[in-house]
Design a protein around this motif. Structure first.
Motif, PDB file in Angstrom:
ATOM      1  N   HIS A 176     -42.098  28.710 -23.113  1.00 41.62           N
ATOM      2  CA  HIS A 176     -41.268  29.335 -24.278  1.00 41.62           C
ATOM      3  C   HIS A 176     -40.349  30.201 -23.923  1.00 41.62           C
ATOM      4  O   HIS A 176     -40.518  31.159 -23.200  1.00 41.62           O
ATOM      5  CB  HIS A 176     -42.195  29.880 -25.468  1.00 41.62           C
ATOM      6  N   CYS A 191     -36.742  27.842 -36.534  1.00 42.79           N
ATOM      7  CA  CYS A 191     -37.348  28.480 -35.372  1.00 42.79           C
ATOM      8  C   CYS A 191     -37.268  30.204 -35.387  1.00 42.79           C
ATOM      9  O   CYS A 191     -35.930  30.498 -35.396  1.00 42.79           O
ATOM     10  CB  CYS A 191     -36.998  28.195 -33.994  1.00 42.79           C
ATOM     11  N   HIS A 232     -34.711  31.620 -33.128  1.00 45.99           N
ATOM     12  CA  HIS A 232     -33.198  31.049 -32.702  1.00 45.99           C
ATOM     13  C   HIS A 232     -32.083  31.898 -32.729  1.00 45.99           C
ATOM     14  O   HIS A 232     -31.218  31.838 -31.923  1.00 45.99           O
ATOM     15  CB  HIS A 232     -32.945  29.761 -33.639  1.00 45.99           C
ATOM     16  N   CYS A 274     -32.269  33.028 -28.943  1.00 45.86           N
ATOM     17  CA  CYS A 274     -32.824  32.263 -28.003  1.00 45.86           C
ATOM     18  C   CYS A 274     -31.600  31.615 -27.318  1.00 45.86           C
ATOM     19  O   CYS A 274     -30.881  31.133 -27.793  1.00 45.86           O
ATOM     20  CB  CYS A 274     -33.618  30.863 -28.631  1.00 45.86           C
ATOM     21  N   CYS A 307     -32.605  23.820 -34.412  1.00 45.92           N
ATOM     22  CA  CYS A 307     -33.746  24.955 -34.110  1.00 45.92           C
ATOM     23  C   CYS A 307     -33.294  26.010 -35.397  1.00 45.92           C
ATOM     24  O   CYS A 307     -34.368  26.831 -35.701  1.00 45.92           O
ATOM     25  CB  CYS A 307     -32.956  25.769 -32.994  1.00 45.92           C
ATOM     26  N   CYS A 352     -42.082  25.045 -29.679  1.00 44.72           N
ATOM     27  CA  CYS A 352     -40.504  25.089 -29.200  1.00 44.72           C
ATOM     28  C   CYS A 352     -39.938  23.469 -29.302  1.00 44.72           C
ATOM     29  O   CYS A 352     -40.626  22.799 -28.481  1.00 44.72           O
ATOM     30  CB  CYS A 352     -40.349  25.675 -27.986  1.00 44.72           C
ATOM     31  N   HIS A 353     -38.888  23.329 -30.021  1.00 43.48           N
ATOM     32  CA  HIS A 353     -38.205  21.904 -29.871  1.00 43.48           C
ATOM     33  C   HIS A 353     -37.912  21.488 -28.481  1.00 43.48           C
ATOM     34  O   HIS A 353     -38.016  20.488 -28.420  1.00 43.48           O
ATOM     35  CB  HIS A 353     -37.225  22.016 -30.996  1.00 43.48           C
ATOM     36  N   VAL A 354     -37.419  22.520 -27.904  1.00 43.21           N
ATOM     37  CA  VAL A 354     -36.862  22.131 -26.708  1.00 43.21           C
ATOM     38  C   VAL A 354     -37.882  22.048 -25.410  1.00 43.21           C
ATOM     39  O   VAL A 354     -37.877  21.016 -24.826  1.00 43.21           O
ATOM     40  CB  VAL A 354     -35.680  23.036 -26.121  1.00 43.21           C
TER      41      VAL A 354
END
Ligand code: SF4
Length: 320
Positions: free
Chosen positions: A239, A276, A279, A282, A289, A307-309
């Motif tokens: 993360h 998120c 975001h 980030c 996000c 975490c999407h990524v």
């Protein structure tokens, strides 16, 4: 090694704050799950305002006024969820536990279950020795102000252990102490947990401390769990928030890279952004996000990340 069965399981905790007269409750903690195992230490980590202390307070029914557990489950063996007995707390400020007008020994005896009070002098001495005092009788006769900050903290620990708890919650127990006393107290906690088969929940904003003493880790941001698993995940975190916390840790090596703080701040209660919550701070944020909340995805050895990524691939995606 397989972990023993948990002494407490918290699942999908959602804690809200109802301000007087407000139309709707504000979420403070959402989607937080963890297990506490005997003989293991779980560190709950994050900056101030991430919901760590509120989560721990919910276990013993000690939520501050206006907050409530709106949904989720806390399962434990009978008697474990009684603050002061099955579940004991140690706080950053000894003033929250130690009464300045009574001698330390008397306060520890009062925290003992009735069966132990029959032999209270022996038990008191044993507890004070257990928390590292070489002169237990003198400490027992002292008033809190006659002890240093580190000694008060250990006296508070003895008081917490007097109730023979199964779970010890230590909420930023070393923040007010100098670095050498901090290290001693944390080692003591780790020893007690292993030898006494206690489950310890350590709440801290300091990831450096965690790597030394904890077995498991749960990192929270703005009331949500962002990464969790065995503490070894710190060698390869996924993360971006956890990466940022690690980059912000001071290092002594002459060739260590310069310290980098995480830009921005944890959002205040009720101002958590959509999507998120990390975001706005980030470095990897993508347009999606800001709209979709990332939910925890599970990887090997109990490692989870939200975490999407950096999500772990779902089992169907990883199957060739
Ligand atoms: Fe950053 Fe997006 Fe992952 Fe949130 S979901 S941590 S904004 S990359």
């Amino acid at each position: 090694m397989t972990a023993p069965a948990p002494v407490l399981s918290a699942r999908d905790l959602r804690i809200v704050y109802r301000a007087p007269g407000a139309a709707a409750p504000v979420p403070v903690v959402e989607d937080v799950s963890f297990d506490l195992h005997p003989g293991r230490m779980l560190a709950l980590v994050g900056e101030s305002g991430c919901g760590k202390s509120v989560t721990a307070a919910a276990l013993g029914g000690l939520l501050p006024r206006g907050m409530e557990l709106a949904s989720g489950r806390i399962d434990a063996a009978p008697g474990v969820l009684r603050a002061g007995r099955g579940l004991a707390y140690v706080f950053q400020d000894p003033g929250e536990c130690l009464d300045p007008v009574f001698r330390v020994g008397r306060q520890i005896v009062e925290a003992m279950p009735p069966a132990d009070r029959r032999h209270s002098a022996d038990r008191l001495r044993a507890l004070l020795v257990q928390v590292g005092f070489h002169d237990p009788d003198r400490v027992a006769r002292s008033y809190p102000h006659q002890l240093s900050g580190g000694m008060q903290q250990r006296a508070m620990l003895a008081m917490a252990l007097a109730g023979r708890p199964r779970i010890l919650v230590a909420d930023e127990p070393t923040t007010a102490l100098d670095v050498t006393v901090q290290a001693r107290l944390l080692r003591l906690l780790a020893d007690l947990q292993r030898s006494g088969n206690l489950a310890v929940l350590l709440i801290t904003h300091n990831l450096g401390v965690v790597a030394e003493v904890a077995d498991d880790l749960l990192v929270m941001y703005a009331g949500r769990a962002v990464e969790s698993g065995p503490v070894s995940l710190l060698s390869s975190p996924r993360h971006p928030y956890v990466e940022g916390l690690l980059r912000a840790l001071p290092r002594l090596a002459p060739d260590a890279p310069p310290l980098e703080g995480i830009p921005g701040q944890v959002p205040a209660l009720g101002r958590r952004p959509a999507g998120c919550p990390f975001h706005p701070r980030c470095p990897l944020a993508r347009p999606g996000c800001a709209t979709a909340v990332p939910h925890p995805t599970r990887g090997p050895a109990g490692h989870t990340v939200a975490c999407h990524v950096r999500a772990f691939p779902s089992p169907s995606e990883s199957t060739p």
